[in-house]
Design a protein around this motif. Sequence first.
Motif, PDB file in Angstrom:
ATOM      1  N   ARG A 151       0.811  -1.272  -0.064  1.00  0.00           N
ATOM      2  CA  ARG A 151       0.097  -0.113  -0.009  1.00  0.00           C
ATOM      3  C   ARG A 151       0.766   1.227   0.082  1.00  0.00           C
ATOM      4  O   ARG A 151       0.380   2.201  -0.427  1.00  0.00           O
ATOM      5  N   THR A 152       2.231   0.976   0.505  1.00  0.00           N
ATOM      6  CA  THR A 152       2.865   2.426   0.613  1.00  0.00           C
ATOM      7  C   THR A 152       4.480   2.144  -0.086  1.00  0.00           C
ATOM      8  O   THR A 152       5.250   2.075   0.494  1.00  0.00           O
ATOM      9  N   THR A 153       4.295   1.721  -1.443  1.00  0.00           N
ATOM     10  CA  THR A 153       5.419   1.203  -2.309  1.00  0.00           C
ATOM     11  C   THR A 153       6.846   2.223  -2.291  1.00  0.00           C
ATOM     12  O   THR A 153       7.636   1.884  -2.168  1.00  0.00           O
ATOM     13  N   ASN A 154       6.073   3.557  -2.524  1.00  0.00           N
ATOM     14  CA  ASN A 154       6.935   4.539  -2.410  1.00  0.00           C
ATOM     15  C   ASN A 154       6.759   5.476  -0.913  1.00  0.00           C
ATOM     16  O   ASN A 154       6.128   6.305  -0.700  1.00  0.00           O
ATOM     17  N   VAL A 155       7.298   4.573   0.102  1.00  0.00           N
ATOM     18  CA  VAL A 155       7.142   5.012   1.513  1.00  0.00           C
ATOM     19  C   VAL A 155       7.856   6.344   1.774  1.00  0.00           C
ATOM     20  O   VAL A 155       7.127   7.059   2.631  1.00  0.00           O
ATOM     21  N   ALA A 156       8.747   6.830   1.159  1.00  0.00           N
ATOM     22  CA  ALA A 156       9.333   7.996   1.355  1.00  0.00           C
ATOM     23  C   ALA A 156       8.167   9.155   0.885  1.00  0.00           C
ATOM     24  O   ALA A 156       7.981  10.215   1.752  1.00  0.00           O
ATOM     25  N   ARG A 157       7.324   8.970   0.055  1.00  0.00           N
ATOM     26  CA  ARG A 157       6.126   9.937  -0.185  1.00  0.00           C
ATOM     27  C   ARG A 157       5.377  10.087   1.053  1.00  0.00           C
ATOM     28  O   ARG A 157       4.788  11.083   1.210  1.00  0.00           O
ATOM     29  N   GLU A 158       4.771   8.897   1.412  1.00  0.00           N
ATOM     30  CA  GLU A 158       3.860   8.779   2.531  1.00  0.00           C
ATOM     31  C   GLU A 158       4.578   9.579   3.838  1.00  0.00           C
ATOM     32  O   GLU A 158       3.798  10.278   4.443  1.00  0.00           O
ATOM     33  N   ILE A 159       5.926   9.343   3.953  1.00  0.00           N
ATOM     34  CA  ILE A 159       6.563   9.969   5.309  1.00  0.00           C
ATOM     35  C   ILE A 159       6.695  11.534   4.874  1.00  0.00           C
ATOM     36  O   ILE A 159       6.396  12.368   5.880  1.00  0.00           O
ATOM     37  N   VAL A 160       6.659  11.843   3.751  1.00  0.00           N
ATOM     38  CA  VAL A 160       6.644  13.558   3.437  1.00  0.00           C
ATOM     39  C   VAL A 160       5.381  14.093   3.863  1.00  0.00           C
ATOM     40  O   VAL A 160       5.152  15.068   4.554  1.00  0.00           O
ATOM     41  N   LEU A 161       4.247  13.611   3.547  1.00  0.00           N
ATOM     42  CA  LEU A 161       2.898  13.715   3.789  1.00  0.00           C
ATOM     43  C   LEU A 161       2.553  13.787   5.309  1.00  0.00           C
ATOM     44  O   LEU A 161       1.999  14.605   5.672  1.00  0.00           O
ATOM     45  N   ALA A 162       2.945  12.677   5.906  1.00  0.00           N
ATOM     46  CA  ALA A 162       2.766  12.563   7.202  1.00  0.00           C
ATOM     47  C   ALA A 162       3.487  13.328   8.385  1.00  0.00           C
ATOM     48  O   ALA A 162       3.201  13.366   9.613  1.00  0.00           O
ATOM     49  N   ALA A 163       4.764  13.739   7.809  1.00  0.00           N
ATOM     50  CA  ALA A 163       5.699  14.297   8.606  1.00  0.00           C
ATOM     51  C   ALA A 163       5.725  15.648   8.634  1.00  0.00           C
ATOM     52  O   ALA A 163       6.432  16.534   9.552  1.00  0.00           O
ATOM     53  N   GLY A 164       4.816  16.228   7.830  1.00  0.00           N
ATOM     54  CA  GLY A 164       4.508  17.745   7.985  1.00  0.00           C
ATOM     55  C   GLY A 164       5.633  18.585   7.055  1.00  0.00           C
ATOM     56  O   GLY A 164       5.635  19.535   7.002  1.00  0.00           O
ATOM     57  N   LEU A 165       6.086  17.798   6.171  1.00  0.00           N
ATOM     58  CA  LEU A 165       6.864  18.287   5.022  1.00  0.00           C
ATOM     59  C   LEU A 165       5.969  18.996   3.904  1.00  0.00           C
ATOM     60  O   LEU A 165       4.776  18.277   3.776  1.00  0.00           O
TER      61      LEU A 165
END
Length: 312
Positions: A77-91
Amino acid sequence: MARPVRSPRRKTPPSSSPTTYVVAGARTPFLRSGTDYVDTLAYELGVFAVKGLLEKTDLDPASVERLTMGCVLAEPRTTNVAREIVLAAGLPQSVPASTVTAACISANVAIASIHEAIAAGSLGVAIAGGVETLSDVPIRYQRSVRKRLIASQKAKSPVDYMKLLSGLKPQDLLPETPAIAEFSTGQTMGESAERLAKRLGISREAQDAFAAASHQQAHAAHEKGRYAEQIVPVRVAPRFGELTRDNGVRGDTTPEKLAGLSPAFDKRFGSVTAGNSSFLTDGAAACLLASGARVKALGLTPLARIVSTAWV
């Protein structure tokens, strides 16, 4: 006998290229798989590390120009895990994010890719790191079942569905668990370690002594608070207790205790055991990289500079 093919070494950028500085790093506690992170997704662990890094450096998230993370066993569900981190970490949503995989050096490749972009003058400030959770690896049906499931999307009647079941055997329904192994050889990391130990003549005693010292020193570092600056305290469901230590460190380990363990990969002639190997781990880490110009402009104090990178 054919000579082995060597990967080309990365050359040090010309002196006129911008210098890449390592400004700071932050990580979650590294935990044994199946313990406190068992219900936590990989991107959530990455968010803890990245948010902790931003808080530690007091950096405006808008200053970050890119985020690259390494990951091996990606959650579908989160193959580009970096993108999900950007969205959820407030960047900012405009921050480009990418995920790389290169087995155990995935995070190092992420760091090297950011370094190369900074050296080329296309980046000023970026975050690189890695994340992994082996508590919830993607387990799927075997291919014979997967083909039928995909074909079922075109089925329109009970007869169509019955046709899809034709030829299906009970063993086809057994789950296909991913092995942490190289596809081309089928070898796991432990099996490769056995080959290396035999070829280089690394004895069981030497491996156990090194492993014991590693555990003892890591335990001492925790006790002296040396990891406190880099570890981001984490609270996760369902307990929500504060996690601040790596739980795979065994401070009471000795070479004598390790000597009593049986080989894990080569049962008859092996020397690699569960005690002198790394444990399956869940965790995330991130570091802030910046060019010299951005370090100066933002008033940052770097820890080190990257001179060159290489992997083979």
